[in-house]
Design a protein around this motif. Structure first.
Motif: not given
Length: 294
Positions: A98-114
């Motif tokens: 959860l902490a990693i997801g909150l810290a990398l939410q911008g990167s995770l959004a790019n991954i999901a969009a990719g």
């Protein structure tokens, strides 16, 4: 000290070694079996995605994610076989995730969009697109970003989250593209004659398609001209060159047909106050006439 000595003296070391030996053996067996199953499941899933014609980049990315998840499950199972209480460990892993997801939410959004771009394929490599205010040719579609080469030979790197959150215009998706050439003709000109000239020069061009046929629309009556638009369809790769040819041919053929393309004009009317001499009025009118003639 005596208590520890008594405790160790009371321990049945044979039984303890046998129990821990069984745990270690079972943990090693679980580890080996788990690693084999992880590879097998990953290989089967990768093959299924490939047979379903998923993009190779998406297959590779999902294979790594699936394998990493399988390794976490194997690791927790091995610890459980050794007698370690995994409840608290799972809670720690969940909190860390959860902490990693909150810290990398911008990167995770790019991954999901990719993943969406690779799976849904609104455009492919080599397509000419307009995305997030940028226009160019798609060179790469990666998990985090997309690389576009502009017509000015600039490399544009766009985060995938920006692409999926904005309208996407794919100019090459349908294979054909319409050319529009706006033309203004004089009010004294014959609109039918101008239409015949424009349609004729479009039909004479080898790149212009016969179906849909070229056409000319009257868009309005402007301040200085009658506004027409020549419309013609071409294959997408021929769009830019054919548009340039049609603009040049429009200027040439309308001139041959005696149909003028007027310059912007403005009529100026002067009002003289009382007391101004007639001679001054005539001089002003003469200068105004010369200005209009030029």
């Amino acid at each position: 000290m005596n208590q520890f000595t008594e405790y160790f003296a009371e321990v049945d070391w044979g039984t303890l070694m046998a129990v821990w030996g069984m745990r270690v053996v079972s943990a090693v067996l679980v580890l080996l079996l788990g690693l084999w199953l992880a590879r097998l499941v990953t290989r089967l899933a990768s093959g299924a995605l490939t047979r379903a014609h998923f993009d190779t980049m998406l297959v590779s990315f999902l294979r790594r994610i699936l394998y990493a998840a399988a390794l976490v499950i194997v690791f927790v199972t091995v610890l459980a076989q050794l007698g370690v209480q995994t409840t608290s460990l799972l809670a720690v892993i969940g909190a860390a995730g959860l902490a990693i997801g909150l810290a990398l939410q911008g990167s995770l959004a790019n991954i999901a969009a990719g993943i969406m771009l690779i799976a849904l394929r609104p455009f492919r490599i080599g397509d000419t697109v307009e995305v997030a205010g940028q226009t160019g040719v798609v060179e790469q579609v990666l998990v985090f970003h997309t690389v576009i080469k502009s017509f000015s030979n600039h490399e544009i790197i766009l985060p995938n989250a920006q692409i999926t959150s904005a309208p996407i215009v794919n100019f090459t998706a349908l294979g054909q593209r319409r050319i529009e050439v706006p033309v203004g003709i004089s009010y004294d000109a014959d609109i039918r004659a101008a239409r015949e000239v424009l349609v004729g020069l479009a039909k004479a061009h080898e790149k212009v398609l016969e179906d849909p046929a070229p056409s000319v629309m009257v868009n309005g009556l402007g301040d200085n001209s009658v506004d027409l638009t020549l419309r013609a369809f071409v294959e997408t790769p021929d769009w830019a060159g054919t548009r340039s040819d049609l603009i040049e041919a429009t200027h040439r053929e309308l001139g041959k047909a005696g149909i003028g393309i007027p310059y912007p004009q403005r009529d100026v009317h002067l009002r003289f106050p009382d007391g101004v001499k007639l001679e001054d009025k005539r001089k002003t009118e003469a200068s105004e006439a010369r200005a209009n003639a030029s």
